[in-house]
Scaffold this active site. Structure first.
Site, mmCIF file in Angstrom:
data_model
loop_
_atom_site.group_PDB
_atom_site.id
_atom_site.type_symbol
_atom_site.label_atom_id
_atom_site.label_comp_id
_atom_site.label_asym_id
_atom_site.label_seq_id
_atom_site.Cartn_x
_atom_site.Cartn_y
_atom_site.Cartn_z
ATOM 1 N N SER A 170 0.943 -1.084 -0.007
ATOM 2 C CA SER A 170 0.089 -0.065 -0.002
ATOM 3 C C SER A 170 1.020 1.559 0.038
ATOM 4 O O SER A 170 1.707 1.456 -0.920
ATOM 5 C CB SER A 170 -0.997 -0.076 1.205
ATOM 6 O OG SER A 170 -1.861 0.881 1.187
ATOM 7 N N ASP A 272 -9.450 -4.798 -5.518
ATOM 8 C CA ASP A 272 -8.880 -3.469 -4.929
ATOM 9 C C ASP A 272 -9.217 -2.168 -5.563
ATOM 10 O O ASP A 272 -9.213 -2.189 -6.735
ATOM 11 C CB ASP A 272 -7.224 -3.510 -4.904
ATOM 12 C CG ASP A 272 -6.691 -2.417 -4.205
ATOM 13 O OD1 ASP A 272 -7.063 -1.668 -3.719
ATOM 14 O OD2 ASP A 272 -5.330 -2.526 -4.107
ATOM 15 N N HIS A 302 -8.151 -4.961 -1.243
ATOM 16 C CA HIS A 302 -7.111 -4.261 -0.593
ATOM 17 C C HIS A 302 -6.549 -4.600 0.917
ATOM 18 O O HIS A 302 -7.540 -4.552 1.781
ATOM 19 C CB HIS A 302 -6.967 -2.773 -0.662
ATOM 20 C CG HIS A 302 -5.988 -1.772 -0.498
ATOM 21 N ND1 HIS A 302 -4.978 -1.566 -1.383
ATOM 22 C CD2 HIS A 302 -5.209 -1.371 0.727
ATOM 23 C CE1 HIS A 302 -3.979 -0.887 -1.075
ATOM 24 N NE2 HIS A 302 -4.278 -0.733 0.274
#
Length: 333
Positions: A170, A272, A302
């Site tokens: 991320s 995601d 995610h």
């Protein structure tokens, strides 16, 4: 598929609901954080010199005034034997604003990587937004690399600094990219960067992508969340086309084609909300003539990779393992 259709075990549904509740309490509309509250709920694991499921860990301070330190994870040599170990320099996620290497989810994830990949991991603690905005995190990440280059004696003798990979998830994947750009202009004496592993990296831009519009509320990350993180991280007055967020966008200041940039693996999830930005990142590296692989788990959302009970975790770990092995084989040729 909207996030409401993603089927999750009851335990995870409850965990995610509590996480979002605490997160919403901690993040203020003005872009600040109730740091005391979020730290109270940020459960942490201490380092362990006693092997924990085959992994030992220790913390090393780089610069106390900046709270810059790292946690080193290595396999227990009494169980796993010797041999040269590659090292992954890892940057945790959390929107540049949350978590640390000792946060239990990231500590467990790094332990899993060590156990399953037979590598060493250096997980870097960097300063957090909004108290510390761009480019603080990039500077901390690059200074951690330089510290390792100047202090290889801080690593066990069986860890080979010339078999070094950058990695991050991320926001940590974004951070790894920008550290790699800085590293491309620096001559290391001991470290050799062999590759970059970007796990669902956090990129963005002013224009809304199809995946952001189609699925604005993922189980762990929503469009509202990403907007808040960018606002907290980027310089005041900046928009999401700032080159920190939109690396191949209209305001980009770096020509990647001219940068010494490592081979890259991008791991992407089909659910995601950042999926389209990650694909643009892949396309940008390809266009710049860089070696880059894209691996997509069609059912991942995610952050799902840190949950071993979900099938995507093993899929991502196997992809990382294959990427590292491919480049180790090249090195040995």
């Amino acid at each position: 598929m909207p996030s409401s259709v993603i089927k999750l075990p009851l335990k995870l549904r409850l965990l995610f609901a509590v996480y979002k509740f605490i997160l919403n309490l901690s993040r203020r509309q003005n872009g600040t954080v109730n740091r005391r509250l979020i730290n109270f709920f940020d459960l942490k694991n201490p380092p362990s010199k006693t092997p924990r499921k085959g992994v030992v860990s220790s913390d090393t301070v780089i610069e106390a005034s900046r709270n810059l330190w790292f946690r080193l994870y290595t396999p227990d040599t009494t169980v796993n034997g010797g041999g040269r170990l590659p090292v992954i320099v890892y940057f945790h996620g959390g929107g540049f604003a949350l978590s640390s290497p000792s946060s239990f989810a990231f500590d467990d994830w790094c332990c899993q990587l060590v156990r399953e990949l037979h590598v060493a991991v250096v997980s870097v603690n960097y300063r957090l937004a909004p108290e510390h905005r761009f480019p603080t995190q990039y500077e901390d990440g690059f200074d951690a690399l330089k510290f390792l280059d100047d202090n290889v004696d801080k690593l066990p003798v069986n860890v080979d600094p010339k078999l070094c990979f950058l990695a991050g998830d991320s926001a940590g994947g974004n951070l790894a990219h920008h550290v790699a750009v800085k590293a491309g202009e620096y001559e290391f004496s001991q470290l050799k960067l062999m590759g970059l592993i970007a796990i669902q990296p956090f990129f963005g831009g002013e224009e809304r992508s199809e995946s952001e519009i189609r699925n604005p509320r993922g189980p762990l990350l929503s469009l509202e969340d990403t907007d808040w993180y960018w606002k907290a991280f980027l310089p005041n007055g900046s928009d999401r086309d700032h080159p920190a967020a939109n690396v191949f966008g209209p305001k980009s200041t770096v020509d990647i084609s001219r940068v010494k940039y490592p081979a890259t693996l991008i791991l992407m999830g089909g659910f995601d909300i950042l999926k389209d930005w990650q694909r643009k990142y892949y396309d940008g590296l390809k266009k710049a003539g860089k070696e880059v692989d894209l691996l997509e788990d069609p059912i991942a959302f995610h952050g799902s990779y840190v949950f071993k009970e979900l099938p995507g975790s093993a899929f991502f770990v196997k992809g990382i393992q294959d990427f590292i092995q491919k480049h180790l084989n090249k090195e040995n040729c």
